[in-house]
Design a protein around this motif. Sequence first.
Motif, PDB file in Angstrom:
ATOM      1  N   PHE A 201       0.563  -1.260   0.165  1.00  0.00           N
ATOM      2  CA  PHE A 201       0.493  -0.031   0.232  1.00  0.00           C
ATOM      3  C   PHE A 201       0.863   1.972   0.005  1.00  0.00           C
ATOM      4  O   PHE A 201       0.438   2.455   0.516  1.00  0.00           O
ATOM      5  CB  PHE A 201      -0.843   0.233   1.464  1.00  0.00           C
ATOM      6  CG  PHE A 201      -1.706  -0.957   1.357  1.00  0.00           C
ATOM      7  CD1 PHE A 201      -2.766  -1.280   0.467  1.00  0.00           C
ATOM      8  CD2 PHE A 201      -1.170  -2.368   2.351  1.00  0.00           C
ATOM      9  CE1 PHE A 201      -3.819  -2.796   0.704  1.00  0.00           C
ATOM     10  CE2 PHE A 201      -2.641  -3.129   2.569  1.00  0.00           C
ATOM     11  CZ  PHE A 201      -3.531  -3.715   2.111  1.00  0.00           C
ATOM     12  N   SER A 223      -4.347   9.844  14.072  1.00  0.00           N
ATOM     13  CA  SER A 223      -4.967   9.338  12.779  1.00  0.00           C
ATOM     14  C   SER A 223      -4.308   8.779  12.597  1.00  0.00           C
ATOM     15  O   SER A 223      -2.851   8.647  12.920  1.00  0.00           O
ATOM     16  CB  SER A 223      -5.173  10.949  12.152  1.00  0.00           C
ATOM     17  OG  SER A 223      -3.812  11.359  12.046  1.00  0.00           O
ATOM     18  N   TYR A 224      -4.409   7.606  11.568  1.00  0.00           N
ATOM     19  CA  TYR A 224      -3.923   7.019  10.258  1.00  0.00           C
ATOM     20  C   TYR A 224      -4.123   7.099   9.040  1.00  0.00           C
ATOM     21  O   TYR A 224      -4.737   6.910   8.641  1.00  0.00           O
ATOM     22  CB  TYR A 224      -4.485   5.474  10.156  1.00  0.00           C
ATOM     23  CG  TYR A 224      -4.181   5.633  12.447  1.00  0.00           C
ATOM     24  CD1 TYR A 224      -3.087   4.549  13.211  1.00  0.00           C
ATOM     25  CD2 TYR A 224      -5.450   4.905  12.792  1.00  0.00           C
ATOM     26  CE1 TYR A 224      -3.578   4.651  14.433  1.00  0.00           C
ATOM     27  CE2 TYR A 224      -5.887   5.422  14.257  1.00  0.00           C
ATOM     28  CZ  TYR A 224      -4.514   4.726  14.995  1.00  0.00           C
ATOM     29  OH  TYR A 224      -4.675   4.829  16.834  1.00  0.00           O
ATOM     30  N   PRO A 226      -2.717   7.004   4.946  1.00  0.00           N
ATOM     31  CA  PRO A 226      -4.222   7.051   4.564  1.00  0.00           C
ATOM     32  C   PRO A 226      -4.829   6.606   5.389  1.00  0.00           C
ATOM     33  O   PRO A 226      -4.411   5.650   5.699  1.00  0.00           O
ATOM     34  CB  PRO A 226      -3.626   6.451   2.888  1.00  0.00           C
ATOM     35  CG  PRO A 226      -2.398   7.036   2.944  1.00  0.00           C
ATOM     36  CD  PRO A 226      -1.719   7.200   3.972  1.00  0.00           C
ATOM     37  N   SER A 227      -5.814   6.711   5.180  1.00  0.00           N
ATOM     38  CA  SER A 227      -6.801   6.613   6.177  1.00  0.00           C
ATOM     39  C   SER A 227      -7.698   5.054   6.044  1.00  0.00           C
ATOM     40  O   SER A 227      -7.384   4.169   6.503  1.00  0.00           O
ATOM     41  CB  SER A 227      -8.475   7.570   6.044  1.00  0.00           C
ATOM     42  OG  SER A 227      -8.846   6.611   7.086  1.00  0.00           O
ATOM     43  N   TRP A 228      -7.428   4.249   4.404  1.00  0.00           N
ATOM     44  CA  TRP A 228      -7.881   3.527   3.890  1.00  0.00           C
ATOM     45  C   TRP A 228      -6.187   3.263   3.603  1.00  0.00           C
ATOM     46  O   TRP A 228      -5.858   3.355   2.351  1.00  0.00           O
ATOM     47  CB  TRP A 228      -8.643   3.303   3.083  1.00  0.00           C
ATOM     48  CG  TRP A 228      -8.368   2.290   2.328  1.00  0.00           C
ATOM     49  CD1 TRP A 228      -8.468   1.899   0.669  1.00  0.00           C
ATOM     50  CD2 TRP A 228      -8.997   1.113   2.109  1.00  0.00           C
ATOM     51  NE1 TRP A 228      -8.130   0.795   0.532  1.00  0.00           N
ATOM     52  CE2 TRP A 228      -9.030   0.254   1.646  1.00  0.00           C
ATOM     53  CE3 TRP A 228      -9.307   0.164   3.830  1.00  0.00           C
ATOM     54  CZ2 TRP A 228      -9.013  -1.740   1.470  1.00  0.00           C
ATOM     55  CZ3 TRP A 228      -9.936  -0.899   3.443  1.00  0.00           C
ATOM     56  CH2 TRP A 228      -9.609  -1.637   3.336  1.00  0.00           C
ATOM     57  N   PRO A 229      -5.539   2.244   3.472  1.00  0.00           N
ATOM     58  CA  PRO A 229      -5.864   1.255   4.480  1.00  0.00           C
ATOM     59  C   PRO A 229      -5.722   1.161   6.084  1.00  0.00           C
ATOM     60  O   PRO A 229      -6.296  -0.057   6.428  1.00  0.00           O
ATOM     61  CB  PRO A 229      -5.925  -0.526   3.657  1.00  0.00           C
ATOM     62  CG  PRO A 229      -3.995   0.088   3.477  1.00  0.00           C
ATOM     63  CD  PRO A 229      -4.108   1.847   3.205  1.00  0.00           C
ATOM     64  N   TRP A 230      -5.223   2.253   6.491  1.00  0.00           N
ATOM     65  CA  TRP A 230      -3.987   2.128   6.972  1.00  0.00           C
ATOM     66  C   TRP A 230      -5.432   1.667   9.088  1.00  0.00           C
ATOM     67  O   TRP A 230      -4.820   1.400   9.881  1.00  0.00           O
ATOM     68  CB  TRP A 230      -3.466   3.369   7.818  1.00  0.00           C
ATOM     69  CG  TRP A 230      -1.999   2.919   6.199  1.00  0.00           C
ATOM     70  CD1 TRP A 230      -1.917   3.771   5.558  1.00  0.00           C
ATOM     71  CD2 TRP A 230      -1.492   1.755   6.494  1.00  0.00           C
ATOM     72  NE1 TRP A 230      -1.043   2.671   4.940  1.00  0.00           N
ATOM     73  CE2 TRP A 230      -0.264   1.689   5.402  1.00  0.00           C
ATOM     74  CE3 TRP A 230      -0.687   0.230   7.469  1.00  0.00           C
ATOM     75  CZ2 TRP A 230       0.383   0.169   5.382  1.00  0.00           C
ATOM     76  CZ3 TRP A 230       0.073  -0.219   6.852  1.00  0.00           C
ATOM     77  CH2 TRP A 230       0.240  -0.270   5.429  1.00  0.00           C
ATOM     78  N   SER A 231      -6.153   2.695   8.896  1.00  0.00           N
ATOM     79  CA  SER A 231      -6.899   3.513   9.620  1.00  0.00           C
ATOM     80  C   SER A 231      -7.643   1.891  10.322  1.00  0.00           C
ATOM     81  O   SER A 231      -7.671   1.782  11.807  1.00  0.00           O
ATOM     82  CB  SER A 231      -8.493   4.083  10.082  1.00  0.00           C
ATOM     83  OG  SER A 231      -8.955   3.762   8.937  1.00  0.00           O
ATOM     84  N   ILE A 232      -7.266   0.810   9.257  1.00  0.00           N
ATOM     85  CA  ILE A 232      -8.181  -0.554   9.418  1.00  0.00           C
ATOM     86  C   ILE A 232      -7.386  -1.829  10.076  1.00  0.00           C
ATOM     87  O   ILE A 232      -6.712  -2.212  11.093  1.00  0.00           O
ATOM     88  CB  ILE A 232      -8.910  -1.520   8.544  1.00  0.00           C
ATOM     89  CG1 ILE A 232     -10.148  -0.706   8.269  1.00  0.00           C
ATOM     90  CG2 ILE A 232      -8.953  -2.568   8.153  1.00  0.00           C
ATOM     91  CD1 ILE A 232     -11.078  -0.692   7.016  1.00  0.00           C
ATOM     92  N   LEU A 233      -5.954  -1.604   8.846  1.00  0.00           N
ATOM     93  CA  LEU A 233      -4.523  -2.683   9.127  1.00  0.00           C
ATOM     94  C   LEU A 233      -4.097  -1.678  11.046  1.00  0.00           C
ATOM     95  O   LEU A 233      -3.341  -2.842  11.567  1.00  0.00           O
ATOM     96  CB  LEU A 233      -3.939  -2.301   8.229  1.00  0.00           C
ATOM     97  CG  LEU A 233      -3.919  -2.428   6.730  1.00  0.00           C
ATOM     98  CD1 LEU A 233      -3.296  -2.411   5.852  1.00  0.00           C
ATOM     99  CD2 LEU A 233      -4.412  -4.288   7.247  1.00  0.00           C
ATOM    100  N   TYR A 234      -3.764  -1.021  11.127  1.00  0.00           N
ATOM    101  CA  TYR A 234      -3.423  -0.572  12.731  1.00  0.00           C
ATOM    102  C   TYR A 234      -3.928  -1.327  13.739  1.00  0.00           C
ATOM    103  O   TYR A 234      -3.221  -1.675  14.340  1.00  0.00           O
ATOM    104  CB  TYR A 234      -3.462   0.913  12.560  1.00  0.00           C
ATOM    105  CG  TYR A 234      -2.676   1.154  14.013  1.00  0.00           C
ATOM    106  CD1 TYR A 234      -1.005   1.707  13.787  1.00  0.00           C
ATOM    107  CD2 TYR A 234      -3.131   1.676  15.476  1.00  0.00           C
ATOM    108  CE1 TYR A 234      -0.574   2.070  14.731  1.00  0.00           C
ATOM    109  CE2 TYR A 234      -2.754   1.946  16.238  1.00  0.00           C
ATOM    110  CZ  TYR A 234      -1.267   1.908  16.305  1.00  0.00           C
ATOM    111  OH  TYR A 234      -0.228   2.818  16.705  1.00  0.00           O
TER     112      TYR A 234
END
Length: 249
Positions: A201, A223-224, A226-234
Amino acid sequence: MLRSNIVITGASSGLGKGMAIEFAKMGRNLGLCARRVERLEELKQELLSINPNINVVIKSLDVDDHDAVFTCFEEFRQELGSLDRVIVNAGMGKGASVGTGYFYANKQTAVTNFVSALAQCEAAVGIFREQNAGHLVTISSISAARGFRRALTVYAATKAAITSMTEGIRIDLMKTPIKVSTVHPGFIRSEINEKVKTAPFMVDTETGCKAIVKAIEKEGANSYVPSWPWSILYRLMRIAPLSMLAKMS
């Protein structure tokens, strides 16, 4: 609240430079510091060509010279009139697996990424307390979620420390007008990782910096990007088995 006067450390390249460009487009005044002042001179001209109505102040600063950090930030305050936001961005990614003869490189990353970040936070928050206003932003990393191997071992540890320290500062300042944010970038192409051929990514510097600035402007706690996908992957990384983490580094 509009943050008109913004200081960015490590601004001569990579994410620091990219953020400066985005803030210039938004009409913000900038205090930029880094070791390579000749690059800052070039960047200043680029920013003023983007927006000739902004004030851009540049200073040479090695963040490992901790006394100089305090002096530099105070000079920015004097020249800009106030500090509305400080982005603690300067860092490095030197290192190797622990025990393989690269202690000096690992130590350098540990000092620059954490101890020197502490100095920047101390200097910034000291000014914010006097002003009773300001926004502290620390640039952590998605790697703060867990331990990583090889060259990322110490780097990831420093970023976890940054996230934890910033949260402590946030708790201290909860009942004040001072805001405190931590940004966790995913894999964004920059000079610090230019030797990395592939990473999941990965996005280019401009795309990444636009996402970072958008997150900073919201002034949220964490904040993570770019939000997709890192907010979920974190969140997934927090519970992932070590075998999966090994594939990411």
